[in-house]
Design a protein around this motif. Structure first.
Motif, PDB file in Angstrom:
ATOM      1  N   LEU A   1      13.345  12.989 -14.394  1.00 44.30           N
ATOM      2  CA  LEU A   1      14.376  12.018 -14.014  1.00 44.30           C
ATOM      3  C   LEU A   1      14.382  11.806 -12.510  1.00 44.30           C
ATOM      4  O   LEU A   1      14.502  10.663 -12.030  1.00 44.30           O
ATOM      5  N   LEU A   2      14.247  12.890 -11.748  1.00 45.61           N
ATOM      6  CA  LEU A   2      14.199  12.772 -10.289  1.00 45.61           C
ATOM      7  C   LEU A   2      13.007  11.931  -9.851  1.00 45.61           C
ATOM      8  O   LEU A   2      13.135  11.062  -8.967  1.00 45.61           O
TER       9      LEU A   2
ATOM     10  N   PHE B   1       0.834  -1.216   0.000  1.00 46.62           N
ATOM     11  CA  PHE B   1       0.000   0.000   0.000  1.00 46.62           C
ATOM     12  C   PHE B   1       0.862   1.257   0.000  1.00 46.62           C
ATOM     13  O   PHE B   1       0.622   2.190  -0.775  1.00 46.62           O
ATOM     14  N   LEU B   2       1.876   1.291   0.860  1.00 51.00           N
ATOM     15  CA  LEU B   2       2.742   2.471   0.936  1.00 51.00           C
ATOM     16  C   LEU B   2       3.491   2.680  -0.374  1.00 51.00           C
ATOM     17  O   LEU B   2       3.589   3.802  -0.883  1.00 51.00           O
ATOM     18  N   ALA B   3       4.008   1.576  -0.926  1.00 53.37           N
ATOM     19  CA  ALA B   3       4.731   1.690  -2.196  1.00 53.37           C
ATOM     20  C   ALA B   3       3.794   2.095  -3.327  1.00 53.37           C
ATOM     21  O   ALA B   3       4.115   2.970  -4.138  1.00 53.37           O
ATOM     22  N   ALA B   4       2.623   1.459  -3.389  1.00 57.48           N
ATOM     23  CA  ALA B   4       1.672   1.764  -4.468  1.00 57.48           C
ATOM     24  C   ALA B   4       1.165   3.190  -4.375  1.00 57.48           C
ATOM     25  O   ALA B   4       0.997   3.873  -5.399  1.00 57.48           O
ATOM     26  N   GLY B   5       0.918   3.666  -3.157  1.00 53.71           N
ATOM     27  CA  GLY B   5       0.478   5.047  -3.001  1.00 53.71           C
ATOM     28  C   GLY B   5       1.515   6.034  -3.496  1.00 53.71           C
ATOM     29  O   GLY B   5       1.199   6.982  -4.216  1.00 53.71           O
ATOM     30  N   LEU B   6       2.780   5.789  -3.128  1.00 54.25           N
ATOM     31  CA  LEU B   6       3.848   6.683  -3.579  1.00 54.25           C
ATOM     32  C   LEU B   6       4.040   6.590  -5.090  1.00 54.25           C
ATOM     33  O   LEU B   6       4.184   7.616  -5.771  1.00 54.25           O
ATOM     34  N   ILE B   7       4.028   5.365  -5.618  1.00 50.23           N
ATOM     35  CA  ILE B   7       4.250   5.183  -7.059  1.00 50.23           C
ATOM     36  C   ILE B   7       3.121   5.802  -7.871  1.00 50.23           C
ATOM     37  O   ILE B   7       3.362   6.490  -8.872  1.00 50.23           O
ATOM     38  N   SER B   8       1.869   5.582  -7.453  1.00 54.18           N
ATOM     39  CA  SER B   8       0.746   6.147  -8.211  1.00 54.18           C
ATOM     40  C   SER B   8       0.770   7.672  -8.168  1.00 54.18           C
ATOM     41  O   SER B   8       0.485   8.338  -9.173  1.00 54.18           O
ATOM     42  N   ALA B   9       1.136   8.238  -7.011  1.00 50.48           N
ATOM     43  CA  ALA B   9       1.226   9.697  -6.926  1.00 50.48           C
ATOM     44  C   ALA B   9       2.342  10.229  -7.822  1.00 50.48           C
ATOM     45  O   ALA B   9       2.161  11.216  -8.547  1.00 50.48           O
ATOM     46  N   LEU B  10       3.499   9.552  -7.804  1.00 52.65           N
ATOM     47  CA  LEU B  10       4.620  10.001  -8.634  1.00 52.65           C
ATOM     48  C   LEU B  10       4.316   9.848 -10.120  1.00 52.65           C
ATOM     49  O   LEU B  10       4.710  10.692 -10.932  1.00 52.65           O
ATOM     50  N   LEU B  11       3.619   8.760 -10.489  1.00 50.59           N
ATOM     51  CA  LEU B  11       3.242   8.587 -11.891  1.00 50.59           C
ATOM     52  C   LEU B  11       2.280   9.687 -12.332  1.00 50.59           C
ATOM     53  O   LEU B  11       2.414  10.246 -13.424  1.00 50.59           O
TER      54      LEU B  11
ATOM     55  N   ILE C   1       3.209  16.775 -14.864  1.00 54.54           N
ATOM     56  CA  ILE C   1       4.189  17.786 -14.472  1.00 54.54           C
ATOM     57  C   ILE C   1       4.662  18.603 -15.671  1.00 54.54           C
ATOM     58  O   ILE C   1       5.010  19.782 -15.528  1.00 54.54           O
ATOM     59  N   GLY C   2       4.698  17.974 -16.861  1.00 53.80           N
ATOM     60  CA  GLY C   2       5.185  18.688 -18.036  1.00 53.80           C
ATOM     61  C   GLY C   2       4.366  19.937 -18.321  1.00 53.80           C
ATOM     62  O   GLY C   2       4.910  21.037 -18.456  1.00 53.80           O
ATOM     63  N   ASP C   3       3.027  19.762 -18.383  1.00 54.26           N
ATOM     64  CA  ASP C   3       2.158  20.908 -18.663  1.00 54.26           C
ATOM     65  C   ASP C   3       2.182  21.919 -17.527  1.00 54.26           C
ATOM     66  O   ASP C   3       2.214  23.136 -17.761  1.00 54.26           O
ATOM     67  N   LYS C   4       2.168  21.419 -16.270  1.00 49.81           N
ATOM     68  CA  LYS C   4       2.172  22.342 -15.139  1.00 49.81           C
ATOM     69  C   LYS C   4       3.461  23.156 -15.105  1.00 49.81           C
ATOM     70  O   LYS C   4       3.436  24.374 -14.900  1.00 49.81           O
TER      71      LYS C   4
ATOM     72  N   VAL D   1       2.005  12.629 -11.034  1.00 49.73           N
ATOM     73  CA  VAL D   1       2.750  13.889 -11.094  1.00 49.73           C
ATOM     74  C   VAL D   1       3.604  13.953 -12.354  1.00 49.73           C
ATOM     75  O   VAL D   1       3.651  14.970 -13.046  1.00 49.73           O
ATOM     76  N   SER D   2       4.302  12.837 -12.668  1.00 51.37           N
ATOM     77  CA  SER D   2       5.188  12.841 -13.834  1.00 51.37           C
ATOM     78  C   SER D   2       4.416  13.000 -15.139  1.00 51.37           C
ATOM     79  O   SER D   2       4.919  13.606 -16.090  1.00 51.37           O
TER      80      SER D   2
END
Length: 429
Positions: free
Chosen positions: A304-305, A25-35, A41-44, A37-38
């Motif tokens: 990349l980050l 759950f912790l990993a999936a929450g972080l990964i889904s949020a980062l995905l 993020i380009g348009d923002k 965002v990524s």
């Protein structure tokens, strides 16, 4: 039988299953949020980086080809070497029209004020423009130059001939001349005279600080150039340059038909500039590479980050699952030995553990997607003031990744099952 054993396993080892689900759950929450965002993020970031100003410049072809002959851009060229203002709506009629944030035409010259020659600049501030499929489109320096700082207020638009016009005065010009907000000036151009009121002082850090900046129509009237502009600054949302765009810049005719179509249909700054050159007759369009290149570099480094952080989350969660499964197998060694003694095949026992892992991964992944959606919204509000859009393609991707994390984390300890012999584990040796 297998599903019955799976159900009993969950009932008897609820604490460890909860820890496994929590890890995923912790990993999936972080990964889904980062995905999420990524993806957004380009348009923002592109919107945020528009504070650098316009990234495309449109000029008359003659002015762009012979820059050395026209070092002093304060005096406009002859009428036939200028751009027709009537063609400006074509900027919003290209393939990437929705990526055009705004544009501002420019016309510069000199007028006489109190016996002195003063440079002036005509432009749009927030001018309504009739463009295809948009009923209330406004564009100008307030949109494409957010770094302009005005003490006072912007001039009102549209300006109507015969009315007293509002103008901005550049900060350095104001310091030299002593003119201030509220002063009335009489401008004497080569073809007309007009009274204006200074509505604000402009600080831009550029050449505009040495000029009077006013509505485009007023400068056209003063200089006797109705319907003409000298250049157009365009602000467009673009994607970072890559090898294809660089090859197109070096030799557009050398691209294959497939590469040309792919370049043309991608929002590179070079492809948008090419389409603008097609849309406006007699023009030469150039990307402002200082702005375009910096945007691409910043966005690439941020993405990349995010990728590095995502990989770190994957590795950490896989290690956590591996640790949990190793201890689980050690605790259930007698159960595994008994199943082997009763004739269970090794693949059946391993399948049981893999099914447990997949179930934990699926449950943790679904909960993580919900948490990631909320985290992505929070990140958007904190960084950009608006929530990030959550692409639903993230959900199946995260579910698959979550189950893979659980399976990969189980694979290493599951190999220990082959080394367990019924006689040894059942007798406690």
């Amino acid at each position: 039988m297998m599903w019955r054993m799976l159900l009993q396993s969950w009932r008897k080892n609820l604490r460890r299953k909860f820890l496994a689900v929590l890890t995923v759950f912790l990993a999936a929450g972080l990964i889904s949020a980062l995905l999420a965002v990524s993806i957004d993020i380009g348009d923002k970031m592109a919107h945020e980086l528009k504070s650098y100003g316009a990234n495309i410049l449109i000029e008359p072809a003659g002015q762009a080809v012979l820059p050395a002959l026209f070092g002093n851009r304060s005096a406009p060229l002859s009428g036939q070497d200028l751009i027709d203002e009537s063609e400006l709506p074509n900027i919003k009629d290209i393939f990437w029209r929705n990526n055009i944030i705004g544009f501002a035409p420019l016309l510069s010259g000199e007028v006489r004020v109190q016996g002195k020659s003063i440079p002036v600049l005509g432009t749009f501030f927030s001018q309504p423009v009739n463009v295809p499929d948009e009923t209330d489109f406004h564009t100008g320096q307030r949109i494409i130059s957010p770094y302009w700082q005005v003490t006072g207020r912007y001039p009102n638009e549209p300006w109507v001939q015969g009315q007293t016009a509002d103008v901005l005065i550049g900060r350095q010009l104001a310091q030299r001349s002593g003119w201030k907000t509220g002063d009335t000036l009489t401008l004497q151009g080569s073809h007309a005279q007009q009274s204006v009121v200074i509505s604000g002082v402009l600080a831009s850090g550029g050449d505009e600080e040495n000029r009077l900046i006013m509505p485009l129509a007023l400068v056209q009237q003063l200089l006797g150039l109705p319907g003409k502009v000298q250049a157009v600054r365009v602000s467009a949302l673009t994607v970072p340059e890559n090898d294809l765009s660089r090859r197109a810049r070096d030799n557009l005719d050398g691209l294959s038909a497939a590469d040309y179509d792919r370049w043309y249909c991608t929002a590179f700054v070079s492809s948008i500039a090419h389409q603008l050159e097609e849309a406006i007759s007699g023009s030469a369009v150039h990307p402002i590479w200082q702005v375009a290149a910096s945007e691409g570099v910043v966005i690439e480094k941020i993405q990349l980050l995010l990728a590095v952080v995502t990989l770190a989350a994957l590795a950490a969660s896989a290690m956590g699952i591996a640790s949990l499964m190793t201890s689980t197998i050690m605790e259930r060694s007698r159960e595994i030995g008994l199943m082997k003694a009763l004739g269970a095949h090794q693949w059946q026992i391993m399948l049981l553990f893999y099914l447990e892992a997949v179930l934990s991964g699926a449950l943790g992944g679904m909960l993580g997607c919900v948490a990631g959606w909320g985290l992505a919204k929070a990140i958007g509000l904190m960084l950009f003031g608006t929530p990030l859009s959550f692409a639903w393609v993230v959900v199946p991707s995260v579910l698959v990744v979550s189950m893979l994390i659980a399976v990969i984390g189980t694979w290493f300890p599951a190999r220990r099952i082959a080394k367990l012999y019924p006689v040894e584990v059942l007798y406690g040796n």
